[in-house]
Design an enzyme around this catalytic site. Sequence first.
Site, PDB file in Angstrom:
ATOM      1  N   SER A  75       0.822  -1.205  -0.173  1.00  0.00           N
ATOM      2  CA  SER A  75       0.166  -0.039   0.003  1.00  0.00           C
ATOM      3  C   SER A  75       0.797   1.133   0.021  1.00  0.00           C
ATOM      4  CB  SER A  75      -0.940   0.135   1.465  1.00  0.00           C
ATOM      5  OG  SER A  75      -1.669  -1.242   1.512  1.00  0.00           O
ATOM      6  N   LYS A 116       0.342   5.083   8.274  1.00  0.00           N
ATOM      7  CA  LYS A 116       1.053   5.307   7.017  1.00  0.00           C
ATOM      8  C   LYS A 116       0.140   5.678   5.946  1.00  0.00           C
ATOM      9  CE  LYS A 116       1.798   1.823   4.860  1.00  0.00           C
ATOM     10  NZ  LYS A 116       1.111   0.874   3.898  1.00  0.00           N
ATOM     11  N   LYS A 167      -6.732   2.890  -2.637  1.00  0.00           N
ATOM     12  CA  LYS A 167      -6.200   2.127  -1.408  1.00  0.00           C
ATOM     13  C   LYS A 167      -6.017   3.015  -0.078  1.00  0.00           C
ATOM     14  CE  LYS A 167      -5.056  -1.111   1.422  1.00  0.00           C
ATOM     15  NZ  LYS A 167      -5.816  -2.138   1.791  1.00  0.00           N
TER      16      LYS A 167
HETATM   17  P1  NDP Z   1       4.368  -6.742   7.978  1.00  0.00           P
HETATM   18  O1  NDP Z   1       5.012  -5.653   8.838  1.00  0.00           O
HETATM   19  O2  NDP Z   1       3.522  -7.969   8.486  1.00  0.00           O
HETATM   20  O3  NDP Z   1       5.555  -7.297   7.121  1.00  0.00           O
HETATM   21  C1  NDP Z   1       6.418  -6.616   6.368  1.00  0.00           C
HETATM   22  C2  NDP Z   1       7.235  -7.277   5.263  1.00  0.00           C
HETATM   23  O4  NDP Z   1       8.035  -6.419   4.667  1.00  0.00           O
HETATM   24  C3  NDP Z   1       8.096  -8.344   6.161  1.00  0.00           C
HETATM   25  O5  NDP Z   1       8.394  -9.343   5.240  1.00  0.00           O
HETATM   26  C4  NDP Z   1       9.435  -7.450   6.303  1.00  0.00           C
HETATM   27  O6  NDP Z   1      10.616  -8.537   6.493  1.00  0.00           O
HETATM   28  C5  NDP Z   1       9.484  -6.804   5.100  1.00  0.00           C
HETATM   29  N1  NDP Z   1      10.337  -5.508   5.245  1.00  0.00           N
HETATM   30  C6  NDP Z   1      10.054  -4.570   6.306  1.00  0.00           C
HETATM   31  N2  NDP Z   1      11.018  -3.569   6.050  1.00  0.00           N
HETATM   32  C7  NDP Z   1      11.566  -3.992   4.990  1.00  0.00           C
HETATM   33  C8  NDP Z   1      12.724  -3.366   4.388  1.00  0.00           C
HETATM   34  N3  NDP Z   1      13.407  -2.318   4.534  1.00  0.00           N
HETATM   35  N4  NDP Z   1      13.507  -3.847   3.137  1.00  0.00           N
HETATM   36  C9  NDP Z   1      12.800  -5.128   2.709  1.00  0.00           C
HETATM   37  N5  NDP Z   1      11.876  -5.704   3.381  1.00  0.00           N
HETATM   38  C10 NDP Z   1      11.357  -5.431   4.587  1.00  0.00           C
HETATM   39  O7  NDP Z   1       3.470  -6.200   6.767  1.00  0.00           O
HETATM   40  P2  NDP Z   1       2.158  -6.510   6.144  1.00  0.00           P
HETATM   41  O8  NDP Z   1       2.517  -7.907   5.325  1.00  0.00           O
HETATM   42  O9  NDP Z   1       0.962  -6.341   6.942  1.00  0.00           O
HETATM   43  O10 NDP Z   1       1.938  -5.384   5.134  1.00  0.00           O
HETATM   44  C11 NDP Z   1       2.783  -5.302   3.909  1.00  0.00           C
HETATM   45  C12 NDP Z   1       1.661  -4.213   2.960  1.00  0.00           C
HETATM   46  O11 NDP Z   1       0.673  -4.712   2.725  1.00  0.00           O
HETATM   47  C13 NDP Z   1       1.765  -2.953   3.722  1.00  0.00           C
HETATM   48  O12 NDP Z   1       2.107  -1.758   2.762  1.00  0.00           O
HETATM   49  C14 NDP Z   1       0.500  -2.894   4.378  1.00  0.00           C
HETATM   50  O13 NDP Z   1       0.108  -1.533   4.426  1.00  0.00           O
HETATM   51  C15 NDP Z   1      -0.267  -3.518   3.128  1.00  0.00           C
HETATM   52  N6  NDP Z   1      -1.593  -4.238   3.710  1.00  0.00           N
HETATM   53  C16 NDP Z   1      -1.480  -5.233   4.803  1.00  0.00           C
HETATM   54  C17 NDP Z   1      -2.724  -5.894   5.095  1.00  0.00           C
HETATM   55  C18 NDP Z   1      -2.799  -6.529   6.451  1.00  0.00           C
HETATM   56  O14 NDP Z   1      -3.948  -6.903   6.670  1.00  0.00           O
HETATM   57  N7  NDP Z   1      -1.671  -6.949   7.116  1.00  0.00           N
HETATM   58  C19 NDP Z   1      -3.940  -5.521   4.190  1.00  0.00           C
HETATM   59  C20 NDP Z   1      -3.771  -4.859   2.991  1.00  0.00           C
HETATM   60  C21 NDP Z   1      -2.456  -4.235   2.766  1.00  0.00           C
HETATM   61  P3  NDP Z   1      11.087  -8.931   7.858  1.00  0.00           P
HETATM   62  O15 NDP Z   1      10.336 -10.438   7.946  1.00  0.00           O
HETATM   63  O16 NDP Z   1      12.652  -9.303   7.817  1.00  0.00           O
HETATM   64  O17 NDP Z   1      10.710  -8.243   8.972  1.00  0.00           O
END
Ligand code: NDP
Length: 300
Positions: free
Chosen positions: A97, A241, A172
């Site tokens: 997002s 965010k 979104k």
């Molecule tokens: P999480 O915080 O659960 O996971 C984030 C992921 O990104 C992890 O795999 C993390 O890796 C990785 N990450 C974090 N920082 C970095 C970086 N600097 N470089 C590379 N990888 C990184 O987030 P979500 O999965 O919940 O959300 C992901 C996206 O989807 C966001 O934009 C969110 O707004 C959107 N979203 C989420 C929903 C939800 O219900 N959760 C619903 C709809 C949209 P590591 O494992 O190493 O921490």
Amino acid sequence: MPRVAFLGLGAIGAPMARHLARPDVDLALWNRTTATAAALAGELGVRHALTPADAARGADVVITCLPVSRHVEALLDGPDGLLATMAAGAVLVDCTSGDSATSRRMAERLAERGIGFLDAPVSGGVVGAQQGALTVMVGGDEAVLERVHPVLACFGKRIVHCGAVGAGDALKAVNNALLAMHLWGTAEGLVALEKAGVKAELALDVINASSGRSNASMNLFPERVLTRAFPRTFRLALLDKDVGIAAELAREQQVPSPLLQLTAELFRMAHLELGEAADHVEVVQVVERLGGAQIGGRSA
Ligand code: NDP
């Protein structure tokens, strides 16, 4: 058989990636914390890539799902970056997002190398991702979307072309700003009702059969607040965010938007107070504390 790389196996990314582990897809997984990708790839019997470059080299479609756009942009550069390793004709589909400005910048830079870009944020939450029933809001070239549609259909039930690059991000963000308003507003109303002697369970029954209902009142409050379960599925930091992006969009478009700006302020404060791990529904506890009553029972 399309070769697909999935980068970012967080709360939503991991269940999305699971749907791509099919005999007709050649899938590689990468995650910043290597153990997460190794475990999921082992379970699904697909390739575990040690670097984004290793995942993206030779892929037809690279899907990213990271917290914010600048994390995705940071994967583009350097000798091992996506710009250097993705093939001309391949497509980067960013399911983060994200924010429209960063998406447009990434699209321009990738286009110089003949690589396509779509912003494709999703909605439907973790349950929707598990069920393969997400809505995917896509910005970018419609012909590029046509090409990758079968891949997105593995996890998306409704795939909607919203406009040019950045349009998916914008829609979104506004959707999630509405979620934030409903959450906070419903919490204020229910705390006030509790103090006035009207039980939240009864109030929600009536509201959910009336014009004040929302996804928050119909699902989040009954399942997560009344039960006091507050499961951690979508981090408050990420909703903060999203509301910030929506508030910025309204300012850029010169739309008077006091409600969006106030919601952004409230969610920034709640995020600061509750920290990085808190779930978005936990903002209800901030309202309960300020109001001095718990929704669904005892004094807060
Ligand atoms: P999480 O915080 O659960 O996971 C984030 C992921 O990104 C992890 O795999 C993390 O890796 C990785 N990450 C974090 N920082 C970095 C970086 N600097 N470089 C590379 N990888 C990184 O987030 P979500 O999965 O919940 O959300 C992901 C996206 O989807 C966001 O934009 C969110 O707004 C959107 N979203 C989420 C929903 C939800 O219900 N959760 C619903 C709809 C949209 P590591 O494992 O190493 O921490």
